[in-house]
Design a protein around this motif. Sequence first.
Motif, short mmCIF file in Angstrom:
data_model
loop_
_atom_site.label_atom_id
_atom_site.label_comp_id
_atom_site.label_asym_id
_atom_site.label_seq_id
_atom_site.Cartn_x
_atom_site.Cartn_y
_atom_site.Cartn_z
N ASP A 88 0.55 -1.22 -0.04
CA ASP A 88 0.01 0.03 -0.05
C ASP A 88 0.73 1.12 -0.16
O ASP A 88 0.25 2.34 0.28
N GLY A 89 2.29 1.19 0.01
CA GLY A 89 3.06 2.27 -0.07
C GLY A 89 3.67 2.83 1.39
O GLY A 89 4.37 3.85 1.35
N SER A 90 3.17 2.22 2.33
CA SER A 90 3.58 2.81 3.54
C SER A 90 4.63 1.95 4.18
O SER A 90 4.78 0.86 3.78
N ALA A 91 5.45 2.62 5.05
CA ALA A 91 6.66 1.81 5.65
C ALA A 91 6.23 1.07 6.69
O ALA A 91 5.55 1.28 7.58
N LYS A 92 6.82 -0.13 6.75
CA LYS A 92 6.52 -1.24 7.93
C LYS A 92 7.61 -1.24 8.72
O LYS A 92 7.50 -1.18 9.98
N LEU A 93 9.04 -1.35 8.28
CA LEU A 93 9.93 -1.77 8.95
C LEU A 93 11.10 -0.93 8.70
O LEU A 93 11.34 -0.55 7.30
N ARG A 94 12.13 -0.23 9.64
CA ARG A 94 12.85 0.78 9.32
C ARG A 94 14.06 0.44 10.14
O ARG A 94 13.94 -0.05 11.30
N GLY A 95 15.41 0.48 9.67
CA GLY A 95 16.54 0.05 10.35
C GLY A 95 17.68 0.80 9.84
O GLY A 95 17.97 1.37 8.95
N THR A 96 18.91 0.47 10.48
CA THR A 96 20.08 1.04 10.33
C THR A 96 21.31 0.04 10.17
O THR A 96 22.46 0.16 10.24
N THR A 106 9.19 -13.13 8.47
CA THR A 106 8.35 -13.03 9.38
C THR A 106 7.36 -11.73 9.26
O THR A 106 6.11 -11.99 9.51
N THR A 107 7.88 -10.58 9.02
CA THR A 107 7.41 -9.54 8.87
C THR A 107 6.45 -9.55 7.57
O THR A 107 5.12 -9.07 7.88
N ILE A 108 6.67 -10.02 6.59
CA ILE A 108 5.99 -9.86 5.56
C ILE A 108 4.88 -10.99 5.43
O ILE A 108 3.70 -10.65 5.08
N ASP A 109 5.13 -12.10 6.15
CA ASP A 109 4.22 -13.36 6.20
C ASP A 109 2.92 -12.72 7.13
O ASP A 109 1.88 -13.23 6.99
N ALA A 110 3.47 -11.75 8.18
CA ALA A 110 2.24 -11.41 8.97
C ALA A 110 1.45 -10.22 8.42
O ALA A 110 0.56 -9.81 8.86
N MET A 111 1.94 -9.62 7.07
CA MET A 111 1.08 -8.59 6.58
C MET A 111 -0.20 -9.13 6.09
O MET A 111 -0.50 -9.95 5.50
N ARG A 112 -1.05 -7.95 6.20
CA ARG A 112 -2.51 -8.71 5.87
C ARG A 112 -2.67 -8.83 4.17
O ARG A 112 -3.46 -10.02 3.95
N MET A 113 -1.97 -8.07 3.52
CA MET A 113 -2.14 -8.56 1.87
C MET A 113 -1.42 -9.95 1.70
O MET A 113 -1.79 -10.65 0.85
N ARG A 114 -0.31 -10.05 2.34
CA ARG A 114 0.30 -11.31 2.24
C ARG A 114 -0.63 -12.70 2.62
O ARG A 114 -0.64 -13.59 2.12
#
Length: 119
Positions: A88-96, A106-114
């Motif tokens: 949907d264009g929104s940021a889910k995870l951010r890091g350095t 894990t993060t992607i598989d928990a997304m509603r669209m996934r």
Amino acid sequence: MTAPSTTISTMKWEKRVLLVSVPNANDPLLNDQRRIIARWRSGAEERDLAIVEIVGDKVIGAIDPAASLRRRYVLPRAGFTIVLIRKDGSAKLRGTRPISAAMLRTTIDAMRMRLSDRR
């Protein structure tokens, strides 16, 4: 990588984007992230994940200007920054630091669209 004639905006609703920003191509964290993705290529493809890199002023994987992507996703010019962008264009995870394949999975598989992709 995504065809170079595509912008991140045109990927919306079709791809998730892993946006990696570094000041130069010699950044060791960039190389670490590239290795992670290379080993996880089939998992990334299965999850509709496009990789877009901003290396200095060069963008690889999309045709957006580097300055525009930095503004839109609040990416500093210095240092390693990584952002996982949902379909949907929104940021889910951010890091350095590089994100592991396990964390991406894990993060992607928990997304509603996934979840709806797999039905």
